[in-house]
Design a protein around this motif. Structure first.
Motif, PDB file in Angstrom:
ATOM      1  N   LEU A 212       1.022  -3.259  -5.792  1.00 42.15           N
ATOM      2  CA  LEU A 212       1.999  -4.197  -6.365  1.00 42.15           C
ATOM      3  C   LEU A 212       2.686  -3.566  -7.569  1.00 42.15           C
ATOM      4  CD1 LEU A 212       0.288  -7.735  -6.360  1.00 42.15           C
ATOM      5  CD2 LEU A 212       2.055  -6.891  -4.834  1.00 42.15           C
ATOM      6  N   PHE A 213       1.879  -3.024  -8.464  1.00 45.00           N
ATOM      7  CA  PHE A 213       2.449  -2.452  -9.692  1.00 45.00           C
ATOM      8  C   PHE A 213       3.165  -1.125  -9.441  1.00 45.00           C
ATOM      9  CE2 PHE A 213      -0.838  -5.224 -11.637  1.00 45.00           C
ATOM     10  CZ  PHE A 213       0.024  -6.003 -12.393  1.00 45.00           C
TER      11      PHE A 213
ATOM     12  N   PHE B 209       5.440  -2.572  -2.438  1.00 45.56           N
ATOM     13  CA  PHE B 209       5.124  -3.893  -2.982  1.00 45.56           C
ATOM     14  C   PHE B 209       4.660  -4.837  -1.862  1.00 45.56           C
ATOM     15  CE2 PHE B 209       6.086  -8.218  -4.270  1.00 45.56           C
ATOM     16  CZ  PHE B 209       5.628  -8.266  -5.569  1.00 45.56           C
ATOM     17  N   LEU B 210       5.392  -4.883  -0.744  1.00 47.75           N
ATOM     18  CA  LEU B 210       5.024  -5.759   0.371  1.00 47.75           C
ATOM     19  C   LEU B 210       3.694  -5.336   0.994  1.00 47.75           C
ATOM     20  CD1 LEU B 210       8.518  -6.152   2.095  1.00 47.75           C
ATOM     21  CD2 LEU B 210       7.274  -7.883   0.785  1.00 47.75           C
ATOM     22  N   PHE B 211       3.466  -4.031   1.077  1.00 48.40           N
ATOM     23  CA  PHE B 211       2.195  -3.541   1.615  1.00 48.40           C
ATOM     24  C   PHE B 211       1.045  -3.926   0.686  1.00 48.40           C
ATOM     25  CE2 PHE B 211      -0.641   0.127   2.946  1.00 48.40           C
ATOM     26  CZ  PHE B 211      -0.921  -0.407   4.190  1.00 48.40           C
ATOM     27  N   GLY B 212       1.338  -3.902  -0.611  1.00 48.49           N
ATOM     28  CA  GLY B 212       0.338  -4.343  -1.587  1.00 48.49           C
ATOM     29  C   GLY B 212       0.017  -5.820  -1.428  1.00 48.49           C
ATOM     30  N   MET B 213       1.036  -6.640  -1.191  1.00 40.77           N
ATOM     31  CA  MET B 213       0.815  -8.070  -0.958  1.00 40.77           C
ATOM     32  C   MET B 213      -0.076  -8.277   0.266  1.00 40.77           C
ATOM     33  SD  MET B 213       2.380 -10.025  -3.230  1.00 40.77           S
ATOM     34  CE  MET B 213       2.573 -11.585  -2.382  1.00 40.77           C
ATOM     35  N   TYR B 214       0.162  -7.476   1.298  1.00 41.17           N
ATOM     36  CA  TYR B 214      -0.637  -7.593   2.523  1.00 41.17           C
ATOM     37  C   TYR B 214      -2.107  -7.278   2.232  1.00 41.17           C
ATOM     38  CZ  TYR B 214      -2.781  -6.020   6.879  1.00 41.17           C
ATOM     39  OH  TYR B 214      -3.644  -5.820   7.916  1.00 41.17           O
TER      40      TYR B 214
ATOM     41  N   ILE C  20      13.949   1.215  -1.872  1.00 41.50           N
ATOM     42  CA  ILE C  20      13.401   0.723  -0.606  1.00 41.50           C
ATOM     43  C   ILE C  20      11.917   1.067  -0.496  1.00 41.50           C
ATOM     44  CG2 ILE C  20      13.518   0.939   1.901  1.00 41.50           C
ATOM     45  CD1 ILE C  20      16.524   1.386   1.626  1.00 41.50           C
ATOM     46  N   ALA C  21      11.561   2.281  -0.954  1.00 42.20           N
ATOM     47  CA  ALA C  21      10.146   2.673  -0.946  1.00 42.20           C
ATOM     48  C   ALA C  21       9.333   1.742  -1.845  1.00 42.20           C
ATOM     49  CB  ALA C  21      10.004   4.118  -1.415  1.00 42.20           C
TER      50      ALA C  21
END
Length: 570
Positions: A150-151, A18-23, A12-13
């Protein structure tokens, strides 16, 4: 048990990172090249195929089909792009989102991606925090943070899934229908609101051999349908155009998904045996791209008909108001809002021009219209309704102007909005001037007095000539010298016409139209054209108005008369 709980939280982390990186990636790219992408979308969407390619390219860079779709909605509402071409952009955006999967499959699972993320995070974080006064460098920092996260998030998810994969017996899923996996993809994507994150999860599971290639493709098909929920949610209280695009996107993904699901096994077989792609990760991302290509191929020939079909939907959701463009555009998107305002001003000018010609009982080519008794009352009623509509449009534009002012504008944008308001005010004043003399014009048209008829004909010809001239100048505007020249020309025409009237007034017994009615018509028609000069130019080009040209005696008249030799003139 503790170990399992740890893996769940790690997964989940990883998803959150990953989603925060997309943002951050999206925010950084918007800051670095947001206007460039807007211009690209505006410039290269005049054809269906251009819309598809542009939508694919911009989404591949921005990695946000939702952002691209919202931009398209703004352009659509402003009249900068048609629904037909906007559909092409949205279909292309679906294809552009597959780029994330290619990057993850070719890089994310081949290298030690945790180590790869550290330099991006280090440089990006410091740039973002310490260079706040330098917007470009701060945006680069946001971009690098996004890339690193992302990575890092991918590494968390990959590691957590690999650790539990050995504890799962794949034989338990052998007899489970593929449609179950399709539903898993759909529901999960609706919950996390990111098809890019979903495909990373699937790639991690496939890499850990937790699921088969067929099951992976089924999940991806469901994810492509599930990602449409973002636009559906955004369209609930939206305009008709937003609902049409959301519905079109759903139909596109449903059709592409249904066809791909029916041909799933054949597609996998074709990829392995004919294309020779045996690496599971590459095979999955290829099939993900192929699914969207199938949708584009299926819809491309029918986009015009599909656009017409969608235009007939959600009619009840059309925004209220008389204006066509500004009611569909959020004033917060300032540059697009200004374009919508510009389109609206151009439309008002056309409406005012038509109104003036209607009041003068002529067409734009100068043809006279019939003016019988039955026609008088019908035309007058319609003209008054048209004038009321123009006033309503002015009120709506003024209200939109006040909304735009609430948002942060550059000085040039603020000046431009003020200019728009001045221009529309001049147009409405022009319409009012001609509206006030409708009875005088009709009285002259129905008269048998040759002087009244001749003066009306001269006024009609003069109006047509100058309306055509102003229309041709409207897109670029006019310089001060041209404005001054036209104003002198209007003043000369006024003087000549009034003096012609005064020199040719028939005896009182033969006068069927009063001199005051004729002079009032002359004055108002010339004032109408003077106001239109302002409406096609910037405020700084406006000369003082409000002084009516005074009639002079024959000795001060210009050499040429619009009537030929004046009666009684030597």
């Amino acid at each position: 048990m503790d170990t399992v709980d740890f893996e769940i939280w790690m997964f989940i982390a990883g998803l959150g990172i990953f989603l925060f990186g997309m943002y951050h990636l999206e925010t950084g790219l918007k800051g670095l090249a947001g206007n460039s992408f807007k211009k690209l979308l505006q410039r290269f969407t005049d054809k269906r195929w251009k819309g598809i390619l542009t939508g694919s390219f911009v989404t591949a860079i921005l990695q946000s089909s939702s952002l691209v779709t919202l931009l398209v909605l703004a352009f659509l509402g402003a009249g900068m792009i048609s629904l037909q071409n906007s559909l092409g952009v949205v279909f292309g955006a679906n294809l552009g989102t597959t780029v994330t999967a290619w990057i993850v499959a070719t890089v994310g699972f081949k290298l030690d991606i945790a180590d790869l993320s550290y330099p991006f995070l280090a440089i990006g974080s410091l740039s973002y925090l310490l260079l706040d006064s330098r917007p470009v460098l701060k945006n680069w920092g946001s971009f690098l943070i996004g890339f690193g996260l992302l990575f890092l998030g991918l590494d968390f998810m990959k590691t957590s899934i690999e650790d539990v994969a050995g504890q799962v017996d794949l034989r338990l899923y052998a007899n489970v229908g593929l449609w179950i996996f399709l539903l898993i993809g759909l529901i999960t994507t609706v919950l996390i609101q990111s098809s890019s994150a979903m495909i990373v999860i699937v790639l991690s599971a496939l890499n850990a051999e937790l699921i088969s290639i067929h099951q992976s493709v089924a999940i991806i098909i469901g994810a492509n349908v599930g990602t449409t929920s973002t636009l559906i949610i955004a369209s609930f209280n939206g305009t008709a155009d937003k609902k049409r695009l959301a519905a079109a996107n759903v139909i596109f993904n449903l059709v592409a998904g249904a066809v791909s699901f029916l041909l799933l096994r054949q597609m996998v077989y074709f990829t392995i045996h004919y294309l020779g792609i045996r690496e599971p990760l590459l095979e999955l991302v290829f099939l993900n791209t192929l699914i969207n290509l199938i949708g584009i191929v299926l819809f491309f020939p029918f986009i015009p008909a599909f656009a017409r079909f969608m235009n007939r939907r959600f009619v009840k959701s059309e925004p209220s108001g008389t204006c066509l463009y500004i009611k569909n555009v959020d004033p917060e998107v300032s540059d697009v809002a200004l374009q919508a305002l510009d389109n609206e001003i151009s439309r008002v000018y056309t409406l005012v021009e038509e109104f003036i010609l209607d009041c003068l009982l002529i067409g734009k080519n100068g043809n006279h219209r019939s003016s019988g008794i039955k026609n008088i009352f019908r035309i007058e009623k319609n003209l008054l309704e048209t004038y009321a509509q123009l006033k309503t449009i002015e009120d709506e534009i003024t209200d939109y102007y006040t909304q735009i002012q609430r948002f942060k504008l550059t000085q040039s944008e603020a000046d431009l909005t003020s200019n728009y308001l001045i221009r529309v005010r001049s147009m409405i004043i022009a319409a009012k001037n001609i509206k006030d003399v409708i009875p005088n014009i009709k009285e002259m048209a129905d008269s048998e007095d040759p002087v009244a008829v001749e003066i009306l004909g001269s006024l009609q010809n003069f109006a047509v000539k100058n309306l055509n001239k102003l229309s041709s100048q409207a897109p670029e505007g006019m310089g001060r010298e041209e404005i001054s020249r036209l104003q002198r020309e209007y003043e000369d025409f006024y003087i000549l016409t009034v003096n012609y009237l005064y020199k040719n007034i028939p005896p009182k017994a033969q006068l069927s139209v009063s001199v005051s009615s004729i002079t009032n018509a002359i004055r108002k028609i010339v004032s109408t054209l003077e106001e239109l000069i302002t409406s096609v130019n910037h405020p700084e080009s406006r000369n003082n108005k409000g002084t009516e040209p005074a009639a002079t005696d024959a000795g001060t008249l210009p050499a040429e008369s619009p009537f030929g030799p004046l009666q009684g003139q030597d």
